[in-house]
Design an enzyme around this catalytic site. Structure first.
Site, short mmCIF file in Angstrom:
data_model
loop_
_atom_site.label_atom_id
_atom_site.label_comp_id
_atom_site.label_asym_id
_atom_site.label_seq_id
_atom_site.Cartn_x
_atom_site.Cartn_y
_atom_site.Cartn_z
N SER A 111 0.84 -1.20 0.00
CA SER A 111 0.00 0.00 0.00
C SER A 111 0.88 1.26 0.00
O SER A 111 1.71 1.42 -0.89
CB SER A 111 -0.96 -0.05 1.20
N ASP A 247 -9.41 -5.97 -4.39
CA ASP A 247 -8.87 -4.78 -3.71
C ASP A 247 -9.76 -3.58 -4.04
O ASP A 247 -9.86 -3.16 -5.18
CB ASP A 247 -7.44 -4.52 -4.19
N HIS A 275 -7.14 -6.13 -0.27
CA HIS A 275 -5.99 -5.23 -0.22
C HIS A 275 -4.81 -5.83 0.53
O HIS A 275 -3.71 -5.30 0.46
CB HIS A 275 -6.43 -3.92 0.44
#
Length: 341
Positions: A111, A247, A275
């Protein structure tokens, strides 16, 4: 990227990761470390901390030295009023590795941590063996609208409400109820991780650091710092991209765009994952990382070659993939909403 016959390093019984601290520039930096051998640096995402890697850290440490830091402003690291840009985070990772006497590293970023990993490779290519991007931020401006709203002044006020008595427990209870209703959807898939991250936000310095970090990379239009214009610079670095099809924070099309923009990169898509693919299928994640480590040679830093690459630049000739993906990448590179570091 140079591939080689898989080099199987011995598996060792090792102690579990230990939480340690170092003071760098006057601030406490927390990190978890285990194992020995070639170094792997695991960088978490926004609002998260080093424990997010618990499901894979110890197993990887059977064959490698694995360091999972708490980024400044996160976890048990200090949370000062400071620069929380991806460039500053990359500097912090460089300084921590220097303090730990680690000269080169395979850097894994999830991320926001993926954006930090790319920035690290851009700023300090001489320190990078390999690059692994997991649901990485910074591919295009697209990001879930929740993050866009949270970057606004009202977002900071909403986070401040979490410090009021009973507010966070009420939010968590409501979240679990909603999660049962939408648990099979993409939105519900990552809800437990969202609730886990919310646990840290009521602490005033944590919520302030979260807000500063978010506003450094996201505004109401989306992500402000993107990597596509410099992806061609990974030409000499082995790159592995990992993403989940469900995601909802950063859509899986970003994986295909990053893959198209990075010459020689490898792509693994986790069907049904959200995610956090390393939470959804840690065994597969570990196998991919180990195989990638075993079958690729560490990058060789060549300053003259990098200088020539910079002079030549990227552009259409360096982008691969389907026609639609190539158009999407080139359009994103040419967007005037893009902001480079």
């Amino acid at each position: 990227m140079t591939e080689r016959k898989r080099n199987l390093r011995p598996v060792r019984d090792v102690a579990p990761p230990t939480l340690q601290f170092r003071t760098v520039h006057g601030y406490r930096r927390a990190f978890r470390i285990a194992g020995s051998g070639p170094a792997i640096l695991l960088i978490h995402g926004i609002g998260d901390n080093s424990t997010t890697w618990n499901g894979v850290h110890a197993k990887l440490a059977q064959r490698f030295t694995v360091i999972a830091p708490d980024l400044l402003g996160h976890g048990q690291s200090d949370k000062p009023r400071a620069d929380y840009s991806v460039a500053a985070y990359a500097n912090g990772m460089r300084d921590l590795l220097s303090v730990l006497d680690i000269e080169r590293v395979t850097i894994v970023g999830h991320s926001l941590g993926g954006g930090v990993a790319m920035q690290f490779a851009y700023q300090f290519p001489q320190l990078v063996d390999r690059l692994i991007l997991v649901s990485a931020g910074g591919v295009t401006k697209d990001v879930n609208i929740v993050f866009r709203l949270a970057s606004l002044p009202m977002g900071s006020e909403a986070m401040a409400l979490l410090r009021l008595p009973l507010v966070l427990p009420a939010v968590q209870i409501a979240g679990r109820i909603v999660g049962k209703a939408i648990g099979t959807t993409s939105l519900g898939h990552d809800l437990p991780n969202v609730l886990r991250i919310l646990d840290d936000l009521p602490e005033p310095t944590a919520s302030a650091a979260f807000g500063r970090t978010l506003r450094a990379v996201v505004d109401w239009r989306g992500q402000m710092v993107t990597m596509l214009d410099r992806c061609y610079l990974t030409e000499a670095i082995p790159v592995q991209i990992i993403w989940g099809t469900k995601d909802v924070v950063l859509p899986v099309r970003h994986a295909h765009m990053a893959h198209a923009a990075m010459p020689g990169s490898q792509l693994e898509i986790f069907e049904g994952s959200g995610h956090f693919p390393f939470h959804d299928d840690p065994a597969r994640f570990i196998d991919i990382v180990e195989r990638f480590m075993d079958t690729t040679e560490p990058a060789e830093y060549d300053q003259a070659a990098l200088r020539a690459l910079l002079r030549r630049g990227g552009g259409e000739a360096t982008v691969t993939g389907s026609a639609d993906t190539r158009v999407a990448v080139l359009n994103a590179i040419g967007s005037n909403e893009r902001s480079a570091t």
